[in-house]
Design a protein around this motif. Structure first.
Motif, mmCIF file in Angstrom:
data_model
loop_
_atom_site.group_PDB
_atom_site.id
_atom_site.type_symbol
_atom_site.label_atom_id
_atom_site.label_comp_id
_atom_site.label_asym_id
_atom_site.label_seq_id
_atom_site.Cartn_x
_atom_site.Cartn_y
_atom_site.Cartn_z
ATOM 1 N N ARG A 10 20.246 3.020 64.404
ATOM 2 C CA ARG A 10 21.341 2.997 65.389
ATOM 3 C C ARG A 10 22.307 1.846 65.092
ATOM 4 O O ARG A 10 23.517 2.003 65.162
ATOM 5 C CB ARG A 10 20.781 2.879 66.816
ATOM 6 C CG ARG A 10 20.266 4.211 67.371
ATOM 7 C CD ARG A 10 19.996 4.122 68.872
ATOM 8 N NE ARG A 10 18.942 3.158 69.190
ATOM 9 C CZ ARG A 10 17.627 3.418 69.065
ATOM 10 N NH1 ARG A 10 17.218 4.604 68.648
ATOM 11 N NH2 ARG A 10 16.735 2.496 69.372
ATOM 12 N N TRP A 11 21.736 0.711 64.725
ATOM 13 C CA TRP A 11 22.549 -0.463 64.387
ATOM 14 C C TRP A 11 23.470 -0.140 63.203
ATOM 15 O O TRP A 11 24.674 -0.403 63.231
ATOM 16 C CB TRP A 11 21.608 -1.631 64.039
ATOM 17 C CG TRP A 11 22.305 -2.875 63.593
ATOM 18 C CD1 TRP A 11 22.774 -3.870 64.396
ATOM 19 C CD2 TRP A 11 22.627 -3.241 62.242
ATOM 20 N NE1 TRP A 11 23.365 -4.839 63.634
ATOM 21 C CE2 TRP A 11 23.284 -4.483 62.313
ATOM 22 C CE3 TRP A 11 22.418 -2.660 61.001
ATOM 23 C CZ2 TRP A 11 23.749 -5.154 61.179
ATOM 24 C CZ3 TRP A 11 22.878 -3.309 59.860
ATOM 25 C CH2 TRP A 11 23.535 -4.539 59.957
ATOM 26 N N GLY A 12 22.905 0.483 62.182
ATOM 27 C CA GLY A 12 23.689 0.826 60.994
ATOM 28 C C GLY A 12 24.752 1.864 61.306
ATOM 29 O O GLY A 12 25.920 1.708 60.928
ATOM 30 N N ARG A 13 24.342 2.912 62.039
ATOM 31 C CA ARG A 13 25.291 3.985 62.375
ATOM 32 C C ARG A 13 26.496 3.430 63.147
ATOM 33 O O ARG A 13 27.640 3.748 62.841
ATOM 34 C CB ARG A 13 24.570 5.041 63.222
ATOM 35 C CG ARG A 13 25.452 6.192 63.656
ATOM 36 C CD ARG A 13 24.896 6.881 64.875
ATOM 37 N NE ARG A 13 24.760 5.946 66.003
ATOM 38 C CZ ARG A 13 23.977 6.134 67.052
ATOM 39 N NH1 ARG A 13 23.239 7.218 67.140
ATOM 40 N NH2 ARG A 13 23.917 5.247 68.038
ATOM 41 N N ASP A 14 26.221 2.575 64.130
ATOM 42 C CA ASP A 14 27.317 2.041 64.945
ATOM 43 C C ASP A 14 28.318 1.254 64.108
ATOM 44 O O ASP A 14 29.521 1.328 64.322
ATOM 45 C CB ASP A 14 26.770 1.148 66.068
ATOM 46 C CG ASP A 14 26.025 1.986 67.102
ATOM 47 O OD1 ASP A 14 26.145 3.234 67.040
ATOM 48 O OD2 ASP A 14 25.313 1.391 67.948
ATOM 49 N N ARG A 15 27.802 0.512 63.126
ATOM 50 C CA ARG A 15 28.710 -0.257 62.277
ATOM 51 C C ARG A 15 29.465 0.648 61.307
ATOM 52 O O ARG A 15 30.685 0.572 61.181
ATOM 53 C CB ARG A 15 27.934 -1.336 61.504
ATOM 54 C CG ARG A 15 27.925 -2.609 62.266
ATOM 55 C CD ARG A 15 26.742 -3.507 62.000
ATOM 56 N NE ARG A 15 26.671 -4.497 63.066
ATOM 57 C CZ ARG A 15 26.164 -4.238 64.285
ATOM 58 N NH1 ARG A 15 25.683 -3.032 64.575
ATOM 59 N NH2 ARG A 15 26.142 -5.169 65.209
ATOM 60 N N ARG A 24 25.833 8.347 60.622
ATOM 61 C CA ARG A 24 24.383 8.502 60.835
ATOM 62 C C ARG A 24 23.681 8.826 59.499
ATOM 63 O O ARG A 24 22.673 8.221 59.145
ATOM 64 C CB ARG A 24 24.158 9.623 61.859
ATOM 65 C CG ARG A 24 22.731 10.083 62.018
ATOM 66 C CD ARG A 24 21.941 9.184 62.938
ATOM 67 N NE ARG A 24 20.510 9.423 62.793
ATOM 68 C CZ ARG A 24 19.569 8.805 63.492
ATOM 69 N NH1 ARG A 24 19.875 7.909 64.374
ATOM 70 N NH2 ARG A 24 18.297 9.069 63.295
ATOM 71 N N LEU A 25 24.270 9.783 58.784
ATOM 72 C CA LEU A 25 23.711 10.167 57.482
ATOM 73 C C LEU A 25 23.730 8.979 56.520
ATOM 74 O O LEU A 25 22.740 8.701 55.833
ATOM 75 C CB LEU A 25 24.537 11.330 56.901
ATOM 76 C CG LEU A 25 24.225 11.740 55.472
ATOM 77 C CD1 LEU A 25 22.824 12.333 55.377
ATOM 78 C CD2 LEU A 25 25.261 12.769 54.975
ATOM 79 N N ASP A 26 24.842 8.262 56.488
ATOM 80 C CA ASP A 26 24.951 7.095 55.599
ATOM 81 C C ASP A 26 23.849 6.083 55.919
ATOM 82 O O ASP A 26 23.188 5.545 55.019
ATOM 83 C CB ASP A 26 26.315 6.406 55.772
ATOM 84 C CG ASP A 26 27.474 7.239 55.241
ATOM 85 O OD1 ASP A 26 27.250 8.404 54.872
ATOM 86 O OD2 ASP A 26 28.609 6.713 55.212
ATOM 87 N N GLN A 59 20.623 -4.554 55.844
ATOM 88 C CA GLN A 59 21.804 -5.171 56.452
ATOM 89 C C GLN A 59 22.885 -5.456 55.410
ATOM 90 O O GLN A 59 24.080 -5.263 55.662
ATOM 91 C CB GLN A 59 21.425 -6.474 57.155
ATOM 92 C CG GLN A 59 20.628 -6.268 58.425
ATOM 93 C CD GLN A 59 20.236 -7.607 59.047
ATOM 94 O OE1 GLN A 59 20.933 -8.142 59.902
ATOM 95 N NE2 GLN A 59 19.135 -8.135 58.598
ATOM 96 N N GLU A 60 22.440 -5.901 54.229
ATOM 97 C CA GLU A 60 23.412 -6.177 53.157
ATOM 98 C C GLU A 60 24.134 -4.901 52.735
ATOM 99 O O GLU A 60 25.344 -4.889 52.528
ATOM 100 C CB GLU A 60 22.686 -6.764 51.925
ATOM 101 C CG GLU A 60 22.390 -8.246 52.051
ATOM 102 C CD GLU A 60 21.331 -8.686 51.030
ATOM 103 O OE1 GLU A 60 20.582 -9.620 51.349
ATOM 104 O OE2 GLU A 60 21.271 -8.064 49.946
ATOM 105 N N LEU A 61 23.360 -3.809 52.591
ATOM 106 C CA LEU A 61 23.970 -2.544 52.157
ATOM 107 C C LEU A 61 24.933 -2.011 53.211
ATOM 108 O O LEU A 61 25.998 -1.498 52.881
ATOM 109 C CB LEU A 61 22.886 -1.507 51.836
ATOM 110 C CG LEU A 61 22.081 -1.788 50.560
ATOM 111 C CD1 LEU A 61 21.008 -0.720 50.367
ATOM 112 C CD2 LEU A 61 22.988 -1.819 49.338
ATOM 113 N N VAL A 62 24.565 -2.127 54.481
ATOM 114 C CA VAL A 62 25.461 -1.676 55.551
ATOM 115 C C VAL A 62 26.763 -2.483 55.481
ATOM 116 O O VAL A 62 27.871 -1.938 55.602
ATOM 117 C CB VAL A 62 24.790 -1.799 56.932
ATOM 118 C CG1 VAL A 62 25.806 -1.613 58.054
ATOM 119 C CG2 VAL A 62 23.654 -0.785 57.070
ATOM 120 N N GLN A 63 26.628 -3.766 55.249
ATOM 121 C CA GLN A 63 27.810 -4.619 55.129
ATOM 122 C C GLN A 63 28.697 -4.164 53.979
ATOM 123 O O GLN A 63 29.918 -4.066 54.102
ATOM 124 C CB GLN A 63 27.334 -6.071 54.913
ATOM 125 C CG GLN A 63 28.263 -7.127 55.490
ATOM 126 C CD GLN A 63 28.691 -6.823 56.925
ATOM 127 O OE1 GLN A 63 27.866 -6.518 57.775
ATOM 128 N NE2 GLN A 63 30.002 -6.862 57.179
#
Ligand code: GLN
Length: 287
Positions: A10-15, A24-26, A59-63
């Motif tokens: 959820r944290w990743g999707r929101d960002r 969401r898929l990403d 977290q790094e990849l989401v960034q």
């Protein structure tokens, strides 16, 4: 502090939703990648704790995704024509519409006879490699002006055991004299340099050289079409991907350079995307 799978997703999707329509898929793809598991693994385990290192890496990849970096570059791979290819920022991320070009090419390549094919501006090598895998009797040549692309394309060819002759060349320029093909294919850069589309989505992260050939967007297509007859047998085919609004111009170019039987296919969005033409009159032969 670590996190559970569900909250991390959820944290990743929101960002990621700030830069992607498939947030969401990403997020799922990135988390599965960090866990070194298939995407199916993360379903049904929302409460599983992530290790500290996994959470950090995620977290790094989401960034990085937010920069934006395309998912294919972050994972280092992308599927094309049901095969997995290495993907790096050296080359364009493979697009599903380019599978249309492969389909059109396969219609022209005999299954049980030899044939010579050249892929101009091969990038990560996906077109050349797919054609070789589908039509093993074909001699496949592939060019690129960028040596980094050729490193990537060669690695992909090795990965799939596809024997391909790679040539560092600016379109036809460095092809050996007298080399002729039955079929030439290309997905060249075709977006005009000042087009606002280049600033959208993940495009800023992709190599400019692979996206735009110059101010009109037609420069590479003009090069490819106007010299094709010097490298094709009489009756040979040329297949090019182009912009949705370039169909008529490409058809005129093809006609002006000895091609006929011109056919254009539309992509998954219903837009004219790929044109095929036959060299009906080899103006050079006997001249
Ligand atoms: N079709 C690609 C896009 O829309 C562009 C590919 C290319 O320039 N060859 O992003």
């Amino acid at each position: 502090m670590s996190e559970q799978i569900g909250t991390a997703l959820r944290w990743g999707r929101d960002r990621i939703s700030a830069c992607s329509e498939t947030a969401r898929l990403d997020a799922e793809l990135l988390l599965a990648f960090c866990l070194d598991k298939p995407r199916s693994y993360i379903y049904g385990r929302p409460e599983q704790e992530l290790s500290e290192s996994c959470w950090q890496k995620y977290q790094e990849l989401v960034q990085k995704r937010l920069e934006p970096t395309p998912i294919a570059y972050l994972l280092g791979r992308r599927e094309f024509y049901s095969m997995e290819f290495a993907a790096t920022p050296a080359a364009l991320v493979p697009r599903p519409e380019t599978e249309l070009l492969v389909e059109l090419a396969l219609e022209q390549i005999p299954i049980e006879a030899t044939c010579r094919v050249c892929d101009l501006g091969t990038g990560s090598g996906i077109i050349a490699i797919t054609l070789k895998k589908q039509r093993p009797l074909t001699s496949v040549y592939a060019t690129d002006v960028d040596p980094d692309c050729l490193v990537l394309a060669r690695a992909n060819a090795v990965r799939h055991g596809a024997e391909i002759e790679f040539i560092e060349s600016d379109w036809y320029q460095q092809l050996p004299r007298g080399m002729v093909f039955d079929l030439i294919v290309s997905n060249p850069p075709y977006i005009a340099a000042n087009h606002p589309f280049l600033a959208q989505g993940d495009l800023p992260a992709e190599p400019e050289l692979a996206l735009t050939p110059g101010t009109t967007g037609l420069e590479a297509l003009e090069q490819i079409v106007s010299h094709a007859r010097d490298y094709l047998v009489s009756g040979g085919y040329l297949i090019v991907e182009h912009g949705y609004d370039q169909q008529a111009t490409v058809a005129d170019l093809l006609k002006a350079h000895g091609f006929g039987e011109i056919r254009c296919v539309t992509d998954y969005n219903g837009l004219p995307r790929t044109s095929l033409a036959k060299l009906v009159e080899n103006l050079n032969s006997g001249a």
